[in-house]
Design a protein around this motif. Structure first.
Motif, PDB file in Angstrom:
ATOM      1  N   GLU A 226     -12.055 -22.819 -45.331  1.00  0.00           N
ATOM      2  CA  GLU A 226     -10.974 -21.914 -45.527  1.00  0.00           C
ATOM      3  C   GLU A 226     -11.249 -20.335 -45.235  1.00  0.00           C
ATOM      4  O   GLU A 226      -9.944 -19.450 -45.093  1.00  0.00           O
ATOM      5  CB  GLU A 226     -10.179 -21.921 -46.814  1.00  0.00           C
ATOM      6  CG  GLU A 226     -10.173 -23.543 -47.454  1.00  0.00           C
ATOM      7  CD  GLU A 226      -8.832 -23.724 -47.055  1.00  0.00           C
ATOM      8  OE1 GLU A 226      -8.159 -22.977 -46.070  1.00  0.00           O
ATOM      9  OE2 GLU A 226      -8.214 -24.941 -47.403  1.00  0.00           O
ATOM     10  N   LEU A 227     -12.204 -20.048 -44.820  1.00  0.00           N
ATOM     11  CA  LEU A 227     -12.620 -18.608 -44.730  1.00  0.00           C
ATOM     12  C   LEU A 227     -13.053 -18.244 -43.412  1.00  0.00           C
ATOM     13  O   LEU A 227     -13.665 -19.088 -42.736  1.00  0.00           O
ATOM     14  CB  LEU A 227     -13.518 -18.107 -46.006  1.00  0.00           C
ATOM     15  CG  LEU A 227     -13.251 -18.681 -47.428  1.00  0.00           C
ATOM     16  CD1 LEU A 227     -14.450 -18.328 -48.098  1.00  0.00           C
ATOM     17  CD2 LEU A 227     -11.927 -17.760 -47.933  1.00  0.00           C
ATOM     18  N   SER A 228     -12.873 -17.003 -42.954  1.00  0.00           N
ATOM     19  CA  SER A 228     -13.714 -16.561 -41.780  1.00  0.00           C
ATOM     20  C   SER A 228     -15.225 -16.186 -42.227  1.00  0.00           C
ATOM     21  O   SER A 228     -15.512 -15.696 -43.335  1.00  0.00           O
ATOM     22  CB  SER A 228     -13.113 -15.142 -41.428  1.00  0.00           C
ATOM     23  OG  SER A 228     -13.835 -14.297 -40.590  1.00  0.00           O
ATOM     24  N   SER A 229     -16.259 -16.691 -41.482  1.00  0.00           N
ATOM     25  CA  SER A 229     -17.470 -16.513 -41.819  1.00  0.00           C
ATOM     26  C   SER A 229     -17.854 -14.663 -41.498  1.00  0.00           C
ATOM     27  O   SER A 229     -19.022 -14.296 -42.098  1.00  0.00           O
ATOM     28  CB  SER A 229     -18.386 -17.401 -41.197  1.00  0.00           C
ATOM     29  OG  SER A 229     -18.172 -16.945 -39.851  1.00  0.00           O
TER      30      SER A 229
ATOM     31  N   GLU B  96     -12.038 -13.688 -45.224  1.00  0.00           N
ATOM     32  CA  GLU B  96     -10.837 -13.668 -45.519  1.00  0.00           C
ATOM     33  C   GLU B  96     -10.153 -14.922 -45.279  1.00  0.00           C
ATOM     34  O   GLU B  96     -10.819 -15.798 -44.363  1.00  0.00           O
ATOM     35  CB  GLU B  96     -10.149 -12.677 -44.519  1.00  0.00           C
ATOM     36  CG  GLU B  96      -8.347 -12.490 -44.766  1.00  0.00           C
ATOM     37  CD  GLU B  96      -7.908 -11.549 -43.746  1.00  0.00           C
ATOM     38  OE1 GLU B  96      -6.747 -11.138 -44.090  1.00  0.00           O
ATOM     39  OE2 GLU B  96      -8.399 -11.148 -42.728  1.00  0.00           O
ATOM     40  N   ALA B  97      -9.382 -15.393 -46.155  1.00  0.00           N
ATOM     41  CA  ALA B  97      -8.875 -16.710 -45.976  1.00  0.00           C
ATOM     42  C   ALA B  97      -7.850 -16.654 -44.792  1.00  0.00           C
ATOM     43  O   ALA B  97      -6.974 -16.154 -44.373  1.00  0.00           O
ATOM     44  CB  ALA B  97      -7.979 -17.061 -47.348  1.00  0.00           C
ATOM     45  N   ARG B  98      -8.118 -17.975 -43.910  1.00  0.00           N
ATOM     46  CA  ARG B  98      -7.475 -18.077 -42.506  1.00  0.00           C
ATOM     47  C   ARG B  98      -5.992 -18.304 -42.807  1.00  0.00           C
ATOM     48  O   ARG B  98      -5.274 -17.692 -41.942  1.00  0.00           O
ATOM     49  CB  ARG B  98      -8.003 -19.315 -41.968  1.00  0.00           C
ATOM     50  CG  ARG B  98      -9.642 -19.228 -41.689  1.00  0.00           C
ATOM     51  CD  ARG B  98     -10.170 -20.484 -40.956  1.00  0.00           C
ATOM     52  NE  ARG B  98     -11.275 -20.489 -40.965  1.00  0.00           N
ATOM     53  CZ  ARG B  98     -12.118 -19.632 -40.038  1.00  0.00           C
ATOM     54  NH1 ARG B  98     -11.588 -19.058 -39.134  1.00  0.00           N
ATOM     55  NH2 ARG B  98     -13.473 -19.884 -39.752  1.00  0.00           N
ATOM     56  N   ARG B  99      -5.505 -18.825 -43.903  1.00  0.00           N
ATOM     57  CA  ARG B  99      -4.279 -19.260 -44.142  1.00  0.00           C
ATOM     58  C   ARG B  99      -3.442 -18.189 -45.028  1.00  0.00           C
ATOM     59  O   ARG B  99      -2.188 -18.300 -44.971  1.00  0.00           O
ATOM     60  CB  ARG B  99      -4.049 -20.626 -44.557  1.00  0.00           C
ATOM     61  CG  ARG B  99      -4.356 -21.382 -43.543  1.00  0.00           C
ATOM     62  CD  ARG B  99      -4.232 -23.092 -44.183  1.00  0.00           C
ATOM     63  NE  ARG B  99      -5.013 -23.567 -45.433  1.00  0.00           N
ATOM     64  CZ  ARG B  99      -4.819 -24.547 -46.288  1.00  0.00           C
ATOM     65  NH1 ARG B  99      -3.671 -25.105 -45.945  1.00  0.00           N
ATOM     66  NH2 ARG B  99      -5.788 -24.728 -47.063  1.00  0.00           N
TER      67      ARG B  99
ATOM     68  N   PRO C  95      -3.532 -14.307 -45.190  1.00  0.00           N
ATOM     69  CA  PRO C  95      -3.882 -12.878 -44.808  1.00  0.00           C
ATOM     70  C   PRO C  95      -4.226 -12.097 -46.018  1.00  0.00           C
ATOM     71  O   PRO C  95      -3.037 -11.949 -46.683  1.00  0.00           O
ATOM     72  CB  PRO C  95      -2.823 -12.426 -44.107  1.00  0.00           C
ATOM     73  CG  PRO C  95      -2.032 -13.710 -43.378  1.00  0.00           C
ATOM     74  CD  PRO C  95      -2.195 -14.543 -44.424  1.00  0.00           C
TER      75      PRO C  95
ATOM     76  N   TYR D 121      -9.470 -12.687 -49.974  1.00  0.00           N
ATOM     77  CA  TYR D 121     -10.680 -12.761 -49.580  1.00  0.00           C
ATOM     78  C   TYR D 121     -11.626 -13.479 -50.882  1.00  0.00           C
ATOM     79  O   TYR D 121     -11.132 -13.399 -51.835  1.00  0.00           O
ATOM     80  CB  TYR D 121     -11.493 -11.287 -49.479  1.00  0.00           C
ATOM     81  CG  TYR D 121     -11.086 -10.644 -48.194  1.00  0.00           C
ATOM     82  CD1 TYR D 121     -11.632 -10.359 -47.103  1.00  0.00           C
ATOM     83  CD2 TYR D 121      -9.633  -9.870 -48.285  1.00  0.00           C
ATOM     84  CE1 TYR D 121     -11.238  -9.745 -45.938  1.00  0.00           C
ATOM     85  CE2 TYR D 121      -9.178  -9.378 -47.353  1.00  0.00           C
ATOM     86  CZ  TYR D 121     -10.075  -9.219 -46.188  1.00  0.00           C
ATOM     87  OH  TYR D 121      -9.549  -8.546 -45.264  1.00  0.00           O
TER      88      TYR D 121
END
Length: 391
Positions: free
Chosen positions: A345-348, A352-355, A357, A360
């Motif tokens: 679900e997160l950017s490494s 931040e949660a991908r879905r 904005p 975090y």
């Protein structure tokens, strides 16, 4: 009354304070909220009160996650040396113990004070002793209510950790918030926790207080450290390590004499033919443990009376003694939590949660769990710093 910020960080633990300080020093107006009146409560009790604040052997393969590659980016961008440099900049004396573990010479409170000072440098505002009420999202902003106050920001960081050590105020709030925002959660379970033994292995529970250096195994994981027998089962560093990998129903294998080469018991027979198994084990193991193992194996008489093949069988059992834990001591005694908010679900890079904005998640709230020995603090520093750089 609503007060506006650039970012709201929920949780004044290791990751939350690092994130808030990093963002604040980048010029962001940050509010740090925690339901505890004292920040960094887990830091204060860690490492026997001296805080094992990092491990110089930190590497991605020393972390457990459904995605073993997720931690790589943050760990490479904020290293143990980075945090050590911060420790030294504050004049905190430290020392290295075994296996790359770094501790404060003095009190763990020095690390808490360091983080608070870093927050102060960034102008971070603290709202401690403020239980989080409603958390809402709309019009590009998050609204967090604590009592009669409402705070608003375009960014919200979930750094409330996992449910381990509830007596310090730990809760499952991170998972509740994740699910409320539609994020998947990997099933949380206790990690770095003592394992319990049933009545069929009560003999070993009677060895409470006895410890020995061993190799402990479960599945493909193995650790060479000390094991400790307790009145409820098994503990000590080796057991805490494998507990993060152990699943209910699985066995735990213990090599009680990991330094011994194959055929060692035959050699012992030839060197001391009149010795018994118990007396032979007592040369390398604590007396009570040697007695318990010898009683369980029930090898009669002197070693001279035994066939070499039988001695090989005994040596093999001692090298992989199988225990059948019936559980663990749970979140109450677990140092950390395995599982958490799914890394999918997160950017490494930013966390931040991908879905969603602006949302975090960092630290123990995320499905990344380190080995015993400072790794989880390094994850807190690295993930908090990465998110703080992105806010």
């Amino acid at each position: 009354m609503t007060t506006d910020y650039d970012a709201i960080v929920l949780g004044a633990g290791a990751a939350g304070m690092m994130c808030a300080a990093t963002a604040g020093q980048r010029g962001k107006r940050v509010l740090l909220i925690d339901h505890n009146a004292q920040p960094g409560r887990k830091i204060v009790i860690s490492g026997g009160g001296r805080c094992n604040f990092t491990n110089i052997g930190t590497a991605p393969d020393r972390f457990i996650s459904a995605n073993p590659h997720f931690a790589r980016s943050a760990l490479s961008r904020y290293t143990p040396q980075d945090f050590l440099s911060l420790v030294e900049a504050y004049g905190i004396a430290w020392h290295e113990k075994t296996l790359g573990q770094l501790f404060c010479d003095g009190s763990a409170m020095q690390v808490v004070d360091l983080l608070l000072a870093e927050c102060s440098k960034g102008g971070v505002e603290l709202a401690l002793g403020q239980p989080t009420g409603a958390v809402e999202h709309g019009d590009g902003h998050f609204r967090v209510t604590t009592g009669a106050r409402t705070y608003r920001a375009p960014a919200l960081v979930v750094a409330t950790g996992g449910p381990s050590i509830p007596k310090l105020g730990a809760t499952g709030l991170a998972y509740e918030l994740a699910r409320a925002f539609g994020l998947k959660v990997v099933e949380p379970r206790p990690a770095l926790v003592p394992l319990t033994l049933g009545s069929d292995e009560v003999l070993f529970r009677k060895l409470s207080g006895v410890s020995a250096p061993v190799v402990a195994r479960t599945g493909k994981a193995e650790f060479a450290e000390a094991a400790l027998f307790t009145h409820r089962g098994l503990s000590g560093p080796a057991i805490l390590q494998i507990s993060s990998y152990w699943r209910r129903g699985e066995t735990v294998g213990i090599d009680f004499l990991p330094e011994r080469a194959r055929g060692w018991l035959r050699e012992a027979k030839h060197a001391s033919p009149r010795a018994t198994l118990r007396s032979t084990l007592a040369r390398s193991l604590p007396d009570r443990l040697a007695e318990a193992l010898a009683d369980q194996i029930a090898l009669p008489g002197e070693l001279a009376n035994q066939r070499d093949t039988k001695l090989d069988e005994v040596a093999a059992r001692l090298a992989d003694w199988r225990f059948h834990p019936n559980g663990s001591e749970g979140f109450a005694k677990a140092e950390v939590t395995v599982g958490g908010i799914s890394t999918a679900e997160l950017s490494s890079q930013s966390f931040e949660a991908r879905r969603v904005p602006g949302l975090y998640a960092i630290g123990e709230a995320v499905d990344v769990t380190g080995w015993l020995g400072g790794y989880n603090f390094q994850w807190a520093w690295a993930s908090g710093w990465a998110a703080g750089q992105s806010l």
